[in-house]
Scaffold this motif. Sequence first.
Motif, PDB file in Angstrom:
ATOM      1  N   THR A   1       0.801  -1.221   0.000  1.00  0.00           N
ATOM      2  CA  THR A   1       0.000   0.000   0.000  1.00  0.00           C
ATOM      3  C   THR A   1       0.837   1.277   0.000  1.00  0.00           C
ATOM      4  OG1 THR A   1      -0.096  -0.085   2.406  1.00  0.00           O
ATOM      5  CG2 THR A   1      -1.931  -1.106   1.195  1.00  0.00           C
ATOM      6  N   ASP A   2       2.129   1.183  -0.216  1.00  0.00           N
ATOM      7  CA  ASP A   2       2.972   2.378  -0.216  1.00  0.00           C
ATOM      8  C   ASP A   2       2.501   3.416  -1.233  1.00  0.00           C
ATOM      9  OD1 ASP A   2       4.558   1.468   1.797  1.00  0.00           O
ATOM     10  OD2 ASP A   2       6.203   0.821   0.511  1.00  0.00           O
ATOM     11  N   TYR A   3       2.042   2.972  -2.384  1.00  0.00           N
ATOM     12  CA  TYR A   3       1.595   3.888  -3.428  1.00  0.00           C
ATOM     13  C   TYR A   3       0.400   4.706  -2.946  1.00  0.00           C
ATOM     14  CZ  TYR A   3      -0.560   5.626  -7.674  1.00  0.00           C
ATOM     15  OH  TYR A   3      -1.121   6.442  -8.614  1.00  0.00           O
ATOM     16  N   ILE A   4      -0.584   4.041  -2.372  1.00  0.00           N
ATOM     17  CA  ILE A   4      -1.781   4.737  -1.894  1.00  0.00           C
ATOM     18  C   ILE A   4      -1.402   5.698  -0.773  1.00  0.00           C
ATOM     19  CG2 ILE A   4      -4.030   4.441  -0.773  1.00  0.00           C
ATOM     20  CD1 ILE A   4      -4.252   1.781  -2.296  1.00  0.00           C
ATOM     21  N   ASN A   5      -0.562   5.242   0.138  1.00  0.00           N
ATOM     22  CA  ASN A   5      -0.111   6.123   1.225  1.00  0.00           C
ATOM     23  C   ASN A   5       0.612   7.343   0.677  1.00  0.00           C
ATOM     24  OD1 ASN A   5      -1.169   4.521   3.233  1.00  0.00           O
ATOM     25  ND2 ASN A   5       0.724   3.382   3.530  1.00  0.00           N
ATOM     26  N   ARG A   6       1.434   7.143  -0.323  1.00  0.00           N
ATOM     27  CA  ARG A   6       2.172   8.254  -0.930  1.00  0.00           C
ATOM     28  C   ARG A   6       1.204   9.257  -1.566  1.00  0.00           C
ATOM     29  NH1 ARG A   6       5.805   5.073  -2.798  1.00  0.00           N
ATOM     30  NH2 ARG A   6       4.843   4.746  -4.809  1.00  0.00           N
ATOM     31  N   GLU A   7       0.195   8.745  -2.283  1.00  0.00           N
ATOM     32  CA  GLU A   7      -0.794   9.628  -2.917  1.00  0.00           C
ATOM     33  C   GLU A   7      -1.567  10.431  -1.873  1.00  0.00           C
ATOM     34  OE1 GLU A   7      -1.522  10.307  -6.267  1.00  0.00           O
ATOM     35  OE2 GLU A   7       0.410   9.315  -6.511  1.00  0.00           O
ATOM     36  N   LEU A   8      -1.990   9.761  -0.800  1.00  0.00           N
ATOM     37  CA  LEU A   8      -2.715  10.465   0.258  1.00  0.00           C
ATOM     38  C   LEU A   8      -1.823  11.507   0.938  1.00  0.00           C
ATOM     39  CD1 LEU A   8      -4.724   7.551   1.887  1.00  0.00           C
ATOM     40  CD2 LEU A   8      -5.667   9.529   0.682  1.00  0.00           C
ATOM     41  N   THR A   9      -0.581  11.156   1.178  1.00  0.00           N
ATOM     42  CA  THR A   9       0.357  12.095   1.790  1.00  0.00           C
ATOM     43  C   THR A   9       0.550  13.321   0.902  1.00  0.00           C
ATOM     44  OG1 THR A   9       1.506  10.335   2.965  1.00  0.00           O
ATOM     45  CG2 THR A   9       2.722  12.387   2.642  1.00  0.00           C
ATOM     46  N   LEU A  10       0.742  13.100  -0.397  1.00  0.00           N
ATOM     47  CA  LEU A  10       0.898  14.230  -1.322  1.00  0.00           C
ATOM     48  C   LEU A  10      -0.332  15.123  -1.316  1.00  0.00           C
ATOM     49  CD1 LEU A  10       2.621  12.476  -4.364  1.00  0.00           C
ATOM     50  CD2 LEU A  10       3.614  14.229  -2.873  1.00  0.00           C
ATOM     51  N   MET A  11      -1.513  14.489  -1.313  1.00  0.00           N
ATOM     52  CA  MET A  11      -2.751  15.258  -1.336  1.00  0.00           C
ATOM     53  C   MET A  11      -2.891  16.063  -0.038  1.00  0.00           C
ATOM     54  SD  MET A  11      -6.682  14.038  -1.635  1.00  0.00           S
ATOM     55  CE  MET A  11      -6.613  13.279  -0.030  1.00  0.00           C
ATOM     56  N   LEU A  12      -2.684  15.428   1.113  1.00  0.00           N
ATOM     57  CA  LEU A  12      -2.831  16.136   2.382  1.00  0.00           C
ATOM     58  C   LEU A  12      -1.804  17.258   2.529  1.00  0.00           C
ATOM     59  CD1 LEU A  12      -3.614  13.228   4.854  1.00  0.00           C
ATOM     60  CD2 LEU A  12      -5.171  15.030   4.080  1.00  0.00           C
ATOM     61  N   ASN A  13      -0.588  17.011   2.082  1.00  0.00           N
ATOM     62  CA  ASN A  13       0.447  18.049   2.175  1.00  0.00           C
ATOM     63  C   ASN A  13       0.159  19.225   1.254  1.00  0.00           C
ATOM     64  OD1 ASN A  13       2.173  17.242   4.221  1.00  0.00           O
ATOM     65  ND2 ASN A  13       3.276  15.842   2.892  1.00  0.00           N
ATOM     66  N   SER A  14      -0.632  19.002   0.213  1.00  0.00           N
ATOM     67  CA  SER A  14      -0.959  20.099  -0.702  1.00  0.00           C
ATOM     68  C   SER A  14      -2.103  20.969  -0.171  1.00  0.00           C
ATOM     69  CB  SER A  14      -1.327  19.545  -2.086  1.00  0.00           C
ATOM     70  OG  SER A  14      -2.593  18.917  -2.036  1.00  0.00           O
ATOM     71  N   MET A  15      -2.754  20.514   0.892  1.00  0.00           N
ATOM     72  CA  MET A  15      -3.899  21.239   1.456  1.00  0.00           C
ATOM     73  C   MET A  15      -3.497  21.858   2.797  1.00  0.00           C
ATOM     74  SD  MET A  15      -6.557  18.125   0.756  1.00  0.00           S
ATOM     75  CE  MET A  15      -8.046  18.923   1.266  1.00  0.00           C
ATOM     76  N   ASP A  16      -3.620  23.159   2.926  1.00  0.00           N
ATOM     77  CA  ASP A  16      -3.296  23.823   4.189  1.00  0.00           C
ATOM     78  C   ASP A  16      -4.425  23.621   5.190  1.00  0.00           C
ATOM     79  OD1 ASP A  16      -0.827  24.864   3.469  1.00  0.00           O
ATOM     80  OD2 ASP A  16      -1.735  26.650   2.569  1.00  0.00           O
ATOM     81  N   PRO A  17      -4.077  23.354   6.460  1.00  0.00           N
ATOM     82  CA  PRO A  17      -5.114  23.304   7.493  1.00  0.00           C
ATOM     83  C   PRO A  17      -5.801  24.657   7.608  1.00  0.00           C
ATOM     84  CG  PRO A  17      -3.063  22.375   8.308  1.00  0.00           C
ATOM     85  CD  PRO A  17      -2.760  23.035   6.993  1.00  0.00           C
ATOM     86  N   THR A  18      -7.075  24.634   7.933  1.00  0.00           N
ATOM     87  CA  THR A  18      -7.855  25.855   8.021  1.00  0.00           C
ATOM     88  C   THR A  18      -8.810  25.784   9.195  1.00  0.00           C
ATOM     89  OG1 THR A  18      -9.264  27.351   6.752  1.00  0.00           O
ATOM     90  CG2 THR A  18      -9.657  25.007   6.452  1.00  0.00           C
TER      91      THR A  18
END
Length: 182
Positions: A115-132
């Motif tokens: 599942t490294d690929y899915i984890n990597r995709e989720l990490t990239l997506m979350l890191n691209s979104m600033d907390p608000t």
Amino acid sequence: MEILEEKTLAKQIFKKYSVNPRNWNFIISTNSIRDGFFDANVTNSDESWQLKIDSIYKPSPIITGTKLDIDPIKMKKTFDEDIIPFGYRKIDPPMFMNMFRKISEEHEMLSKKNTDYINRELTLMLNSMDPTVPTKGTDYLYGPFLYTNKNLIGKSSYHDIVSEKLASNIKKKIKERYPGYG
């Protein structure tokens, strides 16, 4: 030291979060120290909160906590800089649909790998979104919560004292809510 319970604790931490939603961490230890309860730290660059949770396996756990009187820089050194910060992130439906479509199209290839690929995709997506700071009527992702088998609390006599006081408070709450458990 003021010990706060679920709703009051959540309001206090959310109030602090609302002032500055960046660089928060929510780390829960899956190993209790001595008392059978779970420990958590909620930190940002300015402050640290120590929590005690009766269970991470039920939807409405009993939680107590207090703001720590320690230098937040010392707490920050404990945490990995690569951790995705905790926070509310506004949901962008097209971004999610594209990610899920990409994962779905590559499902067969992914099923043969870990599942490294899915984890990597989720990490990239979350890191691209600033907390608000959330507003009513909008959908948000909430987290991530980091679960670890390391217990980050109890590294000093101060943390031990706070942990014991929080555990004592939870035991009292359990007796109040469930008098049959003695």
